[in-house]
Design a protein around this motif. Structure first.
Motif, PDB file in Angstrom:
ATOM      1  N   ARG A  21       0.474  -1.722   0.177  1.00  0.00           N
ATOM      2  CA  ARG A  21      -0.026   0.221   0.077  1.00  0.00           C
ATOM      3  C   ARG A  21       0.696   1.215  -0.083  1.00  0.00           C
ATOM      4  O   ARG A  21       0.316   2.399   0.228  1.00  0.00           O
ATOM      5  CB  ARG A  21      -1.019   0.177   1.599  1.00  0.00           C
ATOM      6  N   ASN A  22       2.411   0.999  -0.178  1.00  0.00           N
ATOM      7  CA  ASN A  22       2.936   2.252  -0.225  1.00  0.00           C
ATOM      8  C   ASN A  22       4.613   2.055  -1.174  1.00  0.00           C
ATOM      9  O   ASN A  22       5.394   1.866  -0.200  1.00  0.00           O
ATOM     10  CB  ASN A  22       4.059   2.516   0.812  1.00  0.00           C
ATOM     11  N   PRO A  23       3.860   1.840  -2.448  1.00  0.00           N
ATOM     12  CA  PRO A  23       4.753   1.194  -3.800  1.00  0.00           C
ATOM     13  C   PRO A  23       6.270   2.192  -3.485  1.00  0.00           C
ATOM     14  O   PRO A  23       6.945   1.847  -3.655  1.00  0.00           O
ATOM     15  CB  PRO A  23       4.025   1.394  -4.374  1.00  0.00           C
ATOM     16  N   GLU A  24       6.314   3.134  -3.103  1.00  0.00           N
ATOM     17  CA  GLU A  24       7.671   4.272  -3.219  1.00  0.00           C
ATOM     18  C   GLU A  24       8.230   3.439  -2.001  1.00  0.00           C
ATOM     19  O   GLU A  24      10.033   3.224  -2.427  1.00  0.00           O
ATOM     20  CB  GLU A  24       7.695   5.888  -2.916  1.00  0.00           C
ATOM     21  N   GLN A  25       7.829   3.494  -0.805  1.00  0.00           N
ATOM     22  CA  GLN A  25       9.227   2.619  -0.324  1.00  0.00           C
ATOM     23  C   GLN A  25       9.023   0.944   0.170  1.00  0.00           C
ATOM     24  O   GLN A  25      10.068   0.879   0.310  1.00  0.00           O
ATOM     25  CB  GLN A  25       8.127   2.425   1.447  1.00  0.00           C
ATOM     26  N   LEU A  26       8.722   0.735  -1.088  1.00  0.00           N
ATOM     27  CA  LEU A  26       8.356  -0.581  -1.172  1.00  0.00           C
ATOM     28  C   LEU A  26       9.122  -0.795  -2.612  1.00  0.00           C
ATOM     29  O   LEU A  26      10.116  -1.841  -2.156  1.00  0.00           O
ATOM     30  CB  LEU A  26       7.460  -1.023  -1.900  1.00  0.00           C
ATOM     31  N   MET A  50      12.367 -11.219   9.767  1.00  0.00           N
ATOM     32  CA  MET A  50      11.951 -10.155   8.931  1.00  0.00           C
ATOM     33  C   MET A  50      13.207  -9.167   8.069  1.00  0.00           C
ATOM     34  O   MET A  50      12.610  -9.245   6.658  1.00  0.00           O
ATOM     35  CB  MET A  50      10.906  -8.902   9.627  1.00  0.00           C
ATOM     36  N   ARG A  51      13.917  -9.051   8.492  1.00  0.00           N
ATOM     37  CA  ARG A  51      15.530  -9.218   8.022  1.00  0.00           C
ATOM     38  C   ARG A  51      15.477  -9.649   6.916  1.00  0.00           C
ATOM     39  O   ARG A  51      16.387  -9.299   5.738  1.00  0.00           O
ATOM     40  CB  ARG A  51      16.190  -8.670   8.878  1.00  0.00           C
ATOM     41  N   ALA A  52      15.114 -10.887   6.598  1.00  0.00           N
ATOM     42  CA  ALA A  52      15.737 -12.012   5.773  1.00  0.00           C
ATOM     43  C   ALA A  52      14.414 -11.585   4.676  1.00  0.00           C
ATOM     44  O   ALA A  52      14.877 -11.945   3.512  1.00  0.00           O
ATOM     45  CB  ALA A  52      15.942 -13.277   6.386  1.00  0.00           C
ATOM     46  N   ALA A  53      13.465 -11.987   5.661  1.00  0.00           N
ATOM     47  CA  ALA A  53      12.314 -12.467   4.316  1.00  0.00           C
ATOM     48  C   ALA A  53      11.684 -11.625   3.218  1.00  0.00           C
ATOM     49  O   ALA A  53      10.887 -11.240   2.182  1.00  0.00           O
ATOM     50  CB  ALA A  53      11.691 -12.536   5.355  1.00  0.00           C
ATOM     51  N   PHE A  54      10.904 -10.005   4.118  1.00  0.00           N
ATOM     52  CA  PHE A  54      11.446  -9.100   3.428  1.00  0.00           C
ATOM     53  C   PHE A  54      11.534  -8.992   2.298  1.00  0.00           C
ATOM     54  O   PHE A  54      11.518  -8.597   0.997  1.00  0.00           O
ATOM     55  CB  PHE A  54      10.659  -7.976   4.517  1.00  0.00           C
ATOM     56  N   PRO A  55      12.852  -8.388   1.951  1.00  0.00           N
ATOM     57  CA  PRO A  55      13.540  -8.242   0.461  1.00  0.00           C
ATOM     58  C   PRO A  55      13.731  -9.342  -0.285  1.00  0.00           C
ATOM     59  O   PRO A  55      13.812  -9.852  -1.192  1.00  0.00           O
ATOM     60  CB  PRO A  55      14.766  -8.145   1.126  1.00  0.00           C
ATOM     61  N   ALA A  56      14.016 -10.835   0.202  1.00  0.00           N
ATOM     62  CA  ALA A  56      13.800 -12.105  -0.586  1.00  0.00           C
ATOM     63  C   ALA A  56      12.734 -12.550  -0.600  1.00  0.00           C
ATOM     64  O   ALA A  56      12.336 -12.704  -2.295  1.00  0.00           O
ATOM     65  CB  ALA A  56      14.082 -12.832   0.443  1.00  0.00           C
ATOM     66  N   LEU A  57      11.271 -11.849  -0.293  1.00  0.00           N
ATOM     67  CA  LEU A  57      10.078 -12.183  -1.089  1.00  0.00           C
ATOM     68  C   LEU A  57       9.878 -10.816  -1.973  1.00  0.00           C
ATOM     69  O   LEU A  57       9.491 -11.006  -3.224  1.00  0.00           O
ATOM     70  CB  LEU A  57       9.413 -11.634   0.243  1.00  0.00           C
ATOM     71  N   LEU A  58      10.120  -9.099  -1.584  1.00  0.00           N
ATOM     72  CA  LEU A  58      10.025  -8.561  -3.039  1.00  0.00           C
ATOM     73  C   LEU A  58      11.025  -8.857  -4.126  1.00  0.00           C
ATOM     74  O   LEU A  58      10.110  -8.695  -5.480  1.00  0.00           O
ATOM     75  CB  LEU A  58      10.183  -7.195  -2.395  1.00  0.00           C
ATOM     76  N   ASN A  59      12.668  -9.300  -3.768  1.00  0.00           N
ATOM     77  CA  ASN A  59      13.238  -9.667  -4.649  1.00  0.00           C
ATOM     78  C   ASN A  59      12.870 -10.885  -5.540  1.00  0.00           C
ATOM     79  O   ASN A  59      13.287 -11.216  -7.067  1.00  0.00           O
ATOM     80  CB  ASN A  59      14.327  -9.975  -4.117  1.00  0.00           C
ATOM     81  N   ARG A  60      12.039 -12.279  -4.943  1.00  0.00           N
ATOM     82  CA  ARG A  60      11.629 -12.994  -5.856  1.00  0.00           C
ATOM     83  C   ARG A  60      10.413 -12.628  -6.643  1.00  0.00           C
ATOM     84  O   ARG A  60      10.195 -13.452  -7.982  1.00  0.00           O
ATOM     85  CB  ARG A  60      11.209 -14.305  -4.874  1.00  0.00           C
ATOM     86  N   PHE A  61       9.307 -11.750  -6.083  1.00  0.00           N
ATOM     87  CA  PHE A  61       8.478 -11.389  -7.131  1.00  0.00           C
ATOM     88  C   PHE A  61       8.197 -10.155  -6.855  1.00  0.00           C
ATOM     89  O   PHE A  61       7.965  -9.328  -6.780  1.00  0.00           O
ATOM     90  CB  PHE A  61       7.613 -12.069  -6.313  1.00  0.00           C
ATOM     91  N   PRO A  62       8.906  -9.524  -7.933  1.00  0.00           N
ATOM     92  CA  PRO A  62       8.595  -8.432  -8.324  1.00  0.00           C
ATOM     93  C   PRO A  62       7.332  -7.209  -8.901  1.00  0.00           C
ATOM     94  O   PRO A  62       7.206  -6.210  -8.694  1.00  0.00           O
ATOM     95  CB  PRO A  62      10.149  -7.813  -9.841  1.00  0.00           C
ATOM     96  N   THR A  63       6.339  -8.381  -9.732  1.00  0.00           N
ATOM     97  CA  THR A  63       5.277  -8.230  -9.548  1.00  0.00           C
ATOM     98  C   THR A  63       4.213  -8.185  -8.348  1.00  0.00           C
ATOM     99  O   THR A  63       3.095  -8.168  -8.843  1.00  0.00           O
ATOM    100  CB  THR A  63       5.464  -8.841 -11.036  1.00  0.00           C
ATOM    101  N   LEU A  64       4.141  -8.511  -7.383  1.00  0.00           N
ATOM    102  CA  LEU A  64       3.647  -8.758  -6.408  1.00  0.00           C
ATOM    103  C   LEU A  64       3.185  -7.903  -6.151  1.00  0.00           C
ATOM    104  O   LEU A  64       2.944  -6.322  -5.619  1.00  0.00           O
ATOM    105  CB  LEU A  64       4.654  -9.113  -5.183  1.00  0.00           C
ATOM    106  N   ARG A  65       1.759  -8.124  -5.755  1.00  0.00           N
ATOM    107  CA  ARG A  65       0.116  -6.770  -5.421  1.00  0.00           C
ATOM    108  C   ARG A  65      -0.839  -7.443  -5.361  1.00  0.00           C
ATOM    109  O   ARG A  65      -1.064  -9.293  -5.206  1.00  0.00           O
ATOM    110  CB  ARG A  65      -0.277  -6.177  -7.095  1.00  0.00           C
ATOM    111  N   LEU A  66      -1.738  -6.952  -3.956  1.00  0.00           N
ATOM    112  CA  LEU A  66      -2.603  -7.342  -3.980  1.00  0.00           C
ATOM    113  C   LEU A  66      -3.220  -8.366  -4.834  1.00  0.00           C
ATOM    114  O   LEU A  66      -3.993  -7.921  -6.318  1.00  0.00           O
ATOM    115  CB  LEU A  66      -3.595  -6.862  -3.031  1.00  0.00           C
TER     116      LEU A  66
END
Length: 399
Positions: A253-258, A355-371
Protein backbone atom coordinates in the motif's frame (compact mmCIF):
# COMPACT_ATOMS: atom_id res chain seq x y z
CA UNK A 1 -8.06 19.22 32.32
CA UNK A 2 -8.96 15.55 32.63
CA UNK A 3 -10.00 13.90 29.37
CA UNK A 4 -12.26 10.82 29.18
CA UNK A 5 -12.62 8.31 26.37
CA UNK A 6 -16.05 6.65 26.56
CA UNK A 7 -14.89 3.10 25.77
CA UNK A 8 -12.00 1.17 24.29
CA UNK A 9 -12.67 1.06 20.54
CA UNK A 10 -13.31 -2.26 18.86
CA UNK A 11 -12.58 -1.40 15.23
CA UNK A 12 -10.45 0.78 13.00
CA UNK A 13 -11.56 3.36 10.47
CA UNK A 14 -12.61 1.91 7.10
CA UNK A 15 -9.73 2.14 4.66
CA UNK A 16 -7.18 2.72 7.42
CA UNK A 17 -6.04 -0.78 8.44
CA UNK A 18 -2.61 0.37 9.64
CA UNK A 19 -3.65 3.35 11.77
CA UNK A 20 -4.83 3.06 15.37
CA UNK A 21 -8.58 3.48 15.92
CA UNK A 22 -9.51 7.15 15.54
CA UNK A 23 -10.76 7.32 19.15
CA UNK A 24 -7.26 6.51 20.37
CA UNK A 25 -5.66 9.07 18.06
CA UNK A 26 -8.15 11.68 19.28
CA UNK A 27 -7.40 10.76 22.90
CA UNK A 28 -3.69 11.29 22.26
CA UNK A 29 -4.47 14.70 20.76
CA UNK A 30 -6.05 15.67 24.10
CA UNK A 31 -2.93 14.57 25.99
CA UNK A 32 -0.94 11.45 26.88
CA UNK A 33 -3.35 10.18 29.56
CA UNK A 34 -7.13 9.81 29.61
CA UNK A 35 -9.81 8.31 31.83
CA UNK A 36 -11.55 5.21 30.51
CA UNK A 37 -14.37 3.03 31.87
CA UNK A 38 -13.89 -0.74 31.70
CA UNK A 39 -16.55 -3.32 30.82
CA UNK A 40 -17.38 -3.86 34.50
CA UNK A 41 -17.68 -0.14 35.23
CA UNK A 42 -14.23 0.21 36.79
CA UNK A 43 -12.73 3.62 36.08
CA UNK A 44 -9.21 3.16 34.79
CA UNK A 45 -6.65 5.05 32.76
CA UNK A 46 -5.58 4.94 29.11
CA UNK A 47 -1.97 5.95 28.39
CA UNK A 48 -1.41 7.04 24.78
CA UNK A 49 1.80 9.09 24.90
CA UNK A 50 5.22 7.64 24.15
CA UNK A 51 7.06 8.95 27.22
CA UNK A 52 4.35 7.94 29.69
CA UNK A 53 3.91 4.46 28.19
CA UNK A 54 7.66 3.92 28.35
CA UNK A 55 7.87 5.11 31.94
CA UNK A 56 4.99 2.87 33.12
CA UNK A 57 6.58 -0.19 31.47
CA UNK A 58 9.77 0.42 33.47
CA UNK A 59 8.04 1.32 36.76
CA UNK A 60 7.78 -1.50 39.35
CA UNK A 61 4.85 0.33 40.94
CA UNK A 62 2.78 -0.95 38.01
CA UNK A 63 2.17 -4.69 38.12
CA UNK A 64 1.83 -7.29 35.35
CA UNK A 65 0.48 -9.98 37.70
CA UNK A 66 -2.50 -11.76 36.21
CA UNK A 67 -4.39 -12.07 39.48
CA UNK A 68 -4.50 -8.27 39.68
CA UNK A 69 -5.92 -7.90 36.15
CA UNK A 70 -9.55 -8.08 37.25
CA UNK A 71 -10.67 -5.34 34.88
CA UNK A 72 -10.76 -5.65 31.12
CA UNK A 73 -11.86 -3.15 28.47
CA UNK A 74 -14.14 -5.65 26.71
CA UNK A 75 -14.84 -8.37 29.32
CA UNK A 76 -16.83 -8.13 32.54
CA UNK A 77 -15.45 -10.83 34.84
CA UNK A 78 -18.18 -10.25 37.41
CA UNK A 79 -17.39 -12.07 40.64
CA UNK A 80 -14.93 -14.48 38.99
CA UNK A 81 -11.65 -14.71 40.89
CA UNK A 82 -8.76 -14.27 38.47
CA UNK A 83 -6.04 -16.80 39.42
CA UNK A 84 -2.30 -16.13 39.29
CA UNK A 85 -0.48 -17.04 36.09
CA UNK A 86 0.40 -20.73 35.79
CA UNK A 87 4.01 -21.66 36.60
CA UNK A 88 6.42 -20.50 33.92
CA UNK A 89 4.12 -17.99 32.20
CA UNK A 90 6.38 -15.14 33.26
CA UNK A 91 4.86 -12.37 31.13
CA UNK A 92 2.07 -12.21 33.71
CA UNK A 93 4.37 -12.00 36.74
CA UNK A 94 6.42 -9.38 38.59
CA UNK A 95 9.83 -9.68 40.18
CA UNK A 96 11.30 -11.82 41.61
CA UNK A 97 9.19 -14.59 40.03
CA UNK A 98 9.59 -13.07 36.57
CA UNK A 99 13.41 -13.23 36.64
CA UNK A 100 13.40 -16.80 37.90
CA UNK A 101 11.97 -17.85 34.53
CA UNK A 102 13.45 -15.24 32.23
CA UNK A 103 17.06 -15.39 33.45
CA UNK A 104 17.80 -18.94 32.17
CA UNK A 105 16.53 -17.85 28.74
CA UNK A 106 18.48 -14.64 28.24
CA UNK A 107 21.62 -16.37 27.00
CA UNK A 108 19.61 -18.39 24.49
CA UNK A 109 18.40 -15.31 22.59
CA UNK A 110 21.45 -13.04 22.40
CA UNK A 111 22.13 -10.88 19.35
CA UNK A 112 25.15 -13.02 18.46
CA UNK A 113 23.31 -16.33 18.76
CA UNK A 114 20.36 -15.08 16.72
CA UNK A 115 22.63 -13.78 13.98
CA UNK A 116 24.20 -17.21 13.74
CA UNK A 117 20.71 -18.40 12.78
CA UNK A 118 20.60 -16.04 9.81
CA UNK A 119 21.73 -18.63 7.28
CA UNK A 120 19.05 -21.09 8.43
CA UNK A 121 16.37 -18.38 8.38
CA UNK A 122 17.39 -17.43 4.84
CA UNK A 123 17.20 -21.10 3.81
CA UNK A 124 13.73 -21.52 5.32
CA UNK A 125 12.60 -18.31 3.62
CA UNK A 126 13.93 -19.46 0.25
CA UNK A 127 12.17 -22.82 0.59
CA UNK A 128 8.85 -21.14 1.40
CA UNK A 129 9.19 -18.73 -1.53
CA UNK A 130 10.07 -21.58 -3.89
CA UNK A 131 6.98 -23.52 -2.82
CA UNK A 132 4.86 -20.38 -3.15
CA UNK A 133 6.18 -19.70 -6.66
CA UNK A 134 5.67 -23.30 -7.74
CA UNK A 135 2.06 -23.29 -6.56
CA UNK A 136 1.37 -19.77 -7.96
CA UNK A 137 0.80 -17.35 -9.59
CA UNK A 138 -1.43 -16.51 -6.63
CA UNK A 139 -1.28 -17.31 -2.93
CA UNK A 140 -2.50 -16.44 0.52
CA UNK A 141 0.63 -14.80 1.83
CA UNK A 142 -0.30 -15.70 5.41
CA UNK A 143 -0.31 -19.47 4.88
CA UNK A 144 2.42 -19.56 2.21
CA UNK A 145 4.92 -17.15 3.75
CA UNK A 146 4.07 -15.39 7.00
CA UNK A 147 3.12 -18.47 9.05
CA UNK A 148 5.65 -21.12 7.99
CA UNK A 149 8.83 -19.04 8.32
CA UNK A 150 8.55 -18.20 12.05
CA UNK A 151 6.86 -21.54 12.75
CA UNK A 152 9.70 -23.60 11.32
CA UNK A 153 12.39 -21.44 12.93
CA UNK A 154 10.93 -21.26 16.46
CA UNK A 155 9.92 -24.92 16.44
CA UNK A 156 13.44 -25.97 15.40
CA UNK A 157 14.96 -23.66 18.01
CA UNK A 158 12.82 -25.08 20.81
CA UNK A 159 12.76 -28.66 19.57
CA UNK A 160 9.14 -29.05 18.45
CA UNK A 161 8.91 -31.81 15.83
CA UNK A 162 8.17 -30.40 12.38
CA UNK A 163 5.11 -32.58 11.88
CA UNK A 164 3.50 -31.14 15.03
CA UNK A 165 3.80 -27.46 14.17
CA UNK A 166 0.58 -27.20 12.09
CA UNK A 167 -1.77 -28.37 14.82
CA UNK A 168 0.13 -26.39 17.44
CA UNK A 169 -0.11 -23.17 15.44
CA UNK A 170 -3.81 -23.68 14.75
CA UNK A 171 -4.46 -23.86 18.48
CA UNK A 172 -2.29 -20.82 19.17
CA UNK A 173 -4.30 -18.90 16.56
CA UNK A 174 -7.51 -19.84 18.33
CA UNK A 175 -6.56 -18.54 21.75
CA UNK A 176 -4.77 -15.40 20.50
CA UNK A 177 -6.91 -14.44 17.50
CA UNK A 178 -9.77 -12.83 19.42
CA UNK A 179 -12.59 -14.52 17.51
CA UNK A 180 -13.25 -17.86 19.19
CA UNK A 181 -15.89 -18.66 21.79
CA UNK A 182 -14.83 -19.20 25.40
CA UNK A 183 -15.32 -22.93 24.93
CA UNK A 184 -13.14 -23.06 21.80
CA UNK A 185 -10.51 -20.89 23.44
CA UNK A 186 -10.27 -23.14 26.49
CA UNK A 187 -10.21 -26.27 24.35
CA UNK A 188 -7.33 -24.86 22.26
CA UNK A 189 -5.43 -23.72 25.36
CA UNK A 190 -5.90 -27.11 27.01
CA UNK A 191 -4.72 -28.90 23.87
CA UNK A 192 -1.56 -26.78 23.77
CA UNK A 193 -0.92 -27.38 27.48
CA UNK A 194 -1.33 -31.15 27.03
CA UNK A 195 0.98 -31.19 24.03
CA UNK A 196 3.67 -29.17 25.80
CA UNK A 197 3.52 -31.38 28.89
CA UNK A 198 4.23 -34.39 26.67
CA UNK A 199 7.00 -32.51 24.84
CA UNK A 200 8.73 -31.49 28.09
CA UNK A 201 8.58 -35.07 29.36
CA UNK A 202 10.12 -36.28 26.07
CA UNK A 203 12.93 -33.71 26.28
CA UNK A 204 13.59 -34.65 29.88
CA UNK A 205 13.89 -38.33 28.92
CA UNK A 206 15.81 -37.82 25.66
CA UNK A 207 17.40 -34.37 25.36
CA UNK A 208 18.22 -33.11 21.87
CA UNK A 209 20.07 -30.06 20.56
CA UNK A 210 17.49 -27.36 21.28
CA UNK A 211 16.59 -24.67 23.81
CA UNK A 212 13.90 -26.67 25.61
CA UNK A 213 16.27 -29.61 26.13
CA UNK A 214 18.88 -27.19 27.48
CA UNK A 215 16.37 -25.88 30.00
CA UNK A 216 15.82 -29.38 31.43
CA UNK A 217 19.25 -28.91 33.05
CA UNK A 218 17.95 -25.94 35.03
CA UNK A 219 16.07 -26.13 38.33
CA UNK A 220 12.73 -25.55 36.59
CA UNK A 221 10.08 -28.22 37.14
CA UNK A 222 8.24 -29.88 34.27
CA UNK A 223 5.20 -27.71 35.01
CA UNK A 224 7.35 -24.58 34.90
CA UNK A 225 9.05 -25.67 31.68
CA UNK A 226 5.64 -26.19 30.11
CA UNK A 227 4.67 -22.59 30.92
CA UNK A 228 7.96 -21.20 29.64
CA UNK A 229 7.61 -23.18 26.41
CA UNK A 230 4.07 -21.86 25.93
CA UNK A 231 5.23 -18.25 26.22
CA UNK A 232 8.16 -18.74 23.84
CA UNK A 233 6.26 -20.68 21.21
CA UNK A 234 3.09 -18.59 21.22
CA UNK A 235 5.01 -15.31 21.12
CA UNK A 236 7.51 -16.58 18.57
CA UNK A 237 4.73 -17.72 16.24
CA UNK A 238 1.97 -15.16 16.44
CA UNK A 239 3.82 -11.86 16.59
CA UNK A 240 6.26 -12.47 13.74
CA UNK A 241 3.60 -14.10 11.59
CA UNK A 242 1.45 -10.99 11.82
CA UNK A 243 4.38 -8.64 11.30
CA UNK A 244 5.36 -10.45 8.09
CA UNK A 245 1.82 -10.45 6.71
CA UNK A 246 0.70 -7.00 7.84
CA UNK A 247 4.14 -5.60 6.98
CA UNK A 248 3.85 -6.88 3.41
CA UNK A 249 0.34 -5.41 3.18
CA UNK A 250 1.69 -2.04 4.35
CA UNK A 251 4.52 -2.13 1.81
CA UNK A 252 2.13 -2.99 -1.01
CA UNK A 253 0.00 0.00 0.00
CA UNK A 254 3.10 2.22 0.04
CA UNK A 255 4.69 1.46 -3.34
CA UNK A 256 7.41 4.12 -3.07
CA UNK A 257 8.64 2.56 0.17
CA UNK A 258 8.40 -0.93 -1.31
CA UNK A 259 10.44 0.18 -4.33
CA UNK A 260 13.08 1.73 -2.09
CA UNK A 261 13.52 -1.50 -0.11
CA UNK A 262 13.62 -3.61 -3.27
CA UNK A 263 16.26 -1.32 -4.81
CA UNK A 264 18.39 -1.07 -1.67
CA UNK A 265 18.54 -4.22 0.50
CA UNK A 266 20.73 -2.32 3.00
CA UNK A 267 17.51 -0.58 4.05
CA UNK A 268 16.31 -3.86 5.58
CA UNK A 269 17.39 -3.00 9.13
CA UNK A 270 15.66 0.39 9.07
CA UNK A 271 12.64 -1.12 7.33
CA UNK A 272 12.16 -3.65 10.13
CA UNK A 273 12.32 -0.97 12.83
CA UNK A 274 9.99 1.37 10.95
CA UNK A 275 7.43 -1.36 10.27
CA UNK A 276 7.54 -2.31 13.95
CA UNK A 277 6.84 1.30 14.88
CA UNK A 278 4.24 1.95 12.21
CA UNK A 279 2.23 -1.26 12.74
CA UNK A 280 2.67 -2.04 16.47
CA UNK A 281 0.98 -5.43 16.19
CA UNK A 282 1.36 -5.95 19.96
CA UNK A 283 -0.87 -2.96 20.38
CA UNK A 284 -2.11 -3.05 23.97
CA UNK A 285 -0.67 -3.97 27.36
CA UNK A 286 -2.26 -3.86 30.79
CA UNK A 287 -0.91 -2.90 34.20
CA UNK A 288 -2.33 -2.41 37.69
CA UNK A 289 -1.08 0.27 40.07
CA UNK A 290 0.32 -1.22 43.28
CA UNK A 291 0.28 2.16 45.05
CA UNK A 292 -0.83 5.71 44.36
CA UNK A 293 1.27 7.09 41.49
CA UNK A 294 1.46 10.61 40.09
CA UNK A 295 1.58 10.36 36.32
CA UNK A 296 1.07 12.97 33.64
CA UNK A 297 -0.50 15.38 36.09
CA UNK A 298 -2.97 12.75 37.35
CA UNK A 299 -3.08 10.56 40.44
CA UNK A 300 -3.47 6.87 39.62
CA UNK A 301 -4.83 5.20 42.73
CA UNK A 302 -3.58 1.85 44.01
CA UNK A 303 -5.56 -0.99 42.46
CA UNK A 304 -6.49 1.01 39.38
CA UNK A 305 -6.17 -0.64 35.95
CA UNK A 306 -4.08 1.01 33.25
CA UNK A 307 -4.17 0.38 29.48
CA UNK A 308 -0.95 1.07 27.59
CA UNK A 309 -1.72 1.94 23.97
CA UNK A 310 1.43 0.95 22.11
CA UNK A 311 0.16 1.91 18.67
CA UNK A 312 -0.56 5.51 19.68
CA UNK A 313 2.70 5.73 21.64
CA UNK A 314 4.54 4.70 18.48
CA UNK A 315 2.57 7.34 16.53
CA UNK A 316 3.16 10.11 19.10
CA UNK A 317 3.85 13.39 17.22
CA UNK A 318 5.91 14.62 20.16
CA UNK A 319 8.29 11.71 19.60
CA UNK A 320 8.14 11.05 15.85
CA UNK A 321 8.01 13.49 12.95
CA UNK A 322 5.05 12.87 10.64
CA UNK A 323 4.17 9.78 12.71
CA UNK A 324 1.37 8.42 10.52
CA UNK A 325 3.67 8.13 7.50
CA UNK A 326 5.61 4.94 6.74
CA UNK A 327 9.18 6.08 6.10
CA UNK A 328 11.81 3.35 5.79
CA UNK A 329 14.58 5.97 5.97
CA UNK A 330 13.29 7.41 9.24
CA UNK A 331 16.02 8.68 11.55
CA UNK A 332 13.98 9.24 14.74
CA UNK A 333 13.85 5.58 15.79
CA UNK A 334 13.55 4.11 19.28
CA UNK A 335 10.04 2.65 19.03
CA UNK A 336 8.23 0.56 21.66
CA UNK A 337 7.22 -2.21 19.27
CA UNK A 338 9.15 -4.76 21.33
CA UNK A 339 8.04 -3.26 24.63
CA UNK A 340 10.29 -1.84 27.32
CA UNK A 341 11.45 -2.65 30.82
CA UNK A 342 11.73 -6.12 32.35
CA UNK A 343 9.10 -7.53 29.99
CA UNK A 344 10.75 -6.29 26.81
CA UNK A 345 10.41 -8.97 24.13
CA UNK A 346 12.92 -11.74 24.78
CA UNK A 347 12.84 -12.90 21.16
CA UNK A 348 13.20 -9.50 19.53
CA UNK A 349 16.56 -10.34 17.95
CA UNK A 350 15.13 -13.50 16.42
CA UNK A 351 12.17 -11.53 15.04
CA UNK A 352 14.55 -8.99 13.55
CA UNK A 353 16.60 -11.71 11.85
CA UNK A 354 13.44 -13.27 10.39
CA UNK A 355 12.01 -10.00 9.08
CA UNK A 356 15.37 -8.77 7.83
CA UNK A 357 15.68 -11.91 5.72
CA UNK A 358 12.06 -12.35 4.68
CA UNK A 359 10.93 -8.95 3.40
CA UNK A 360 13.75 -8.35 0.86
CA UNK A 361 13.68 -11.99 -0.28
CA UNK A 362 9.94 -11.81 -0.96
CA UNK A 363 10.16 -8.54 -2.88
CA UNK A 364 13.09 -9.69 -4.98
CA UNK A 365 11.60 -13.11 -5.75
CA UNK A 366 8.31 -11.54 -6.89
CA UNK A 367 9.02 -8.15 -8.51
CA UNK A 368 5.38 -7.84 -9.66
CA UNK A 369 3.82 -8.87 -6.34
CA UNK A 370 0.48 -7.16 -5.73
CA UNK A 371 -2.79 -7.64 -3.89
CA UNK A 372 -5.22 -10.03 -5.57
CA UNK A 373 -8.22 -8.27 -3.98
CA UNK A 374 -9.10 -4.69 -3.21
CA UNK A 375 -7.33 -3.44 -0.10
CA UNK A 376 -10.71 -2.94 1.59
CA UNK A 377 -11.44 -6.66 1.14
CA UNK A 378 -8.39 -7.87 3.07
CA UNK A 379 -9.68 -9.62 6.20
CA UNK A 380 -8.28 -8.08 9.37
CA UNK A 381 -7.98 -9.45 12.86
CA UNK A 382 -10.31 -7.69 15.31
CA UNK A 383 -9.12 -5.14 17.84
CA UNK A 384 -9.97 -7.67 20.56
CA UNK A 385 -7.17 -9.97 19.36
CA UNK A 386 -4.00 -10.01 21.44
CA UNK A 387 -1.94 -9.40 18.32
CA UNK A 388 -3.22 -7.30 15.40
CA UNK A 389 -2.81 -8.47 11.81
CA UNK A 390 -4.52 -9.92 8.77
CA UNK A 391 -6.38 -13.23 8.65
CA UNK A 392 -5.38 -13.76 5.04
CA UNK A 393 -3.59 -11.73 2.38
CA UNK A 394 -4.43 -12.81 -1.18
CA UNK A 395 -1.61 -11.83 -3.54
CA UNK A 396 -0.71 -12.49 -7.15
CA UNK A 397 2.17 -11.83 -9.54
CA UNK A 398 3.10 -12.05 -13.20
CA UNK A 399 4.60 -15.30 -14.46
Amino acid sequence: MEHTITAMPTERQPGCPFDPPKELIEAREHGPISRIPFADGHQGWLITGFDLVRSVMADPRFSSRRELMRHHPWVDYGDIEVPPAPPGEFLLMDEPQHSRYRKPLVGKFTVRRMRLLTERVEQVTAECLYAMEKAGPSADLVTAFAKPIPAIVICELLGVPYEDRGAFQDNVDKFMGGETSDEELMAAYTAVQTYLAELVAAKRANPTDDVLSDLTDSDLTDEELKGVALILLAAGLDTTTNMLALGTFALLRNPEQLAALRADPTLADKAVEELMRYLSVAKTFFRTALEDVELGGQTIKAGTAVILSMNTANRDPERFADPHTLDLRREDGGHLGFGHGIHQCLGQQLARVEMRAAFPALLNRFPTLRLAVAAEEVALRPETADIYGVKSLPVTWDV
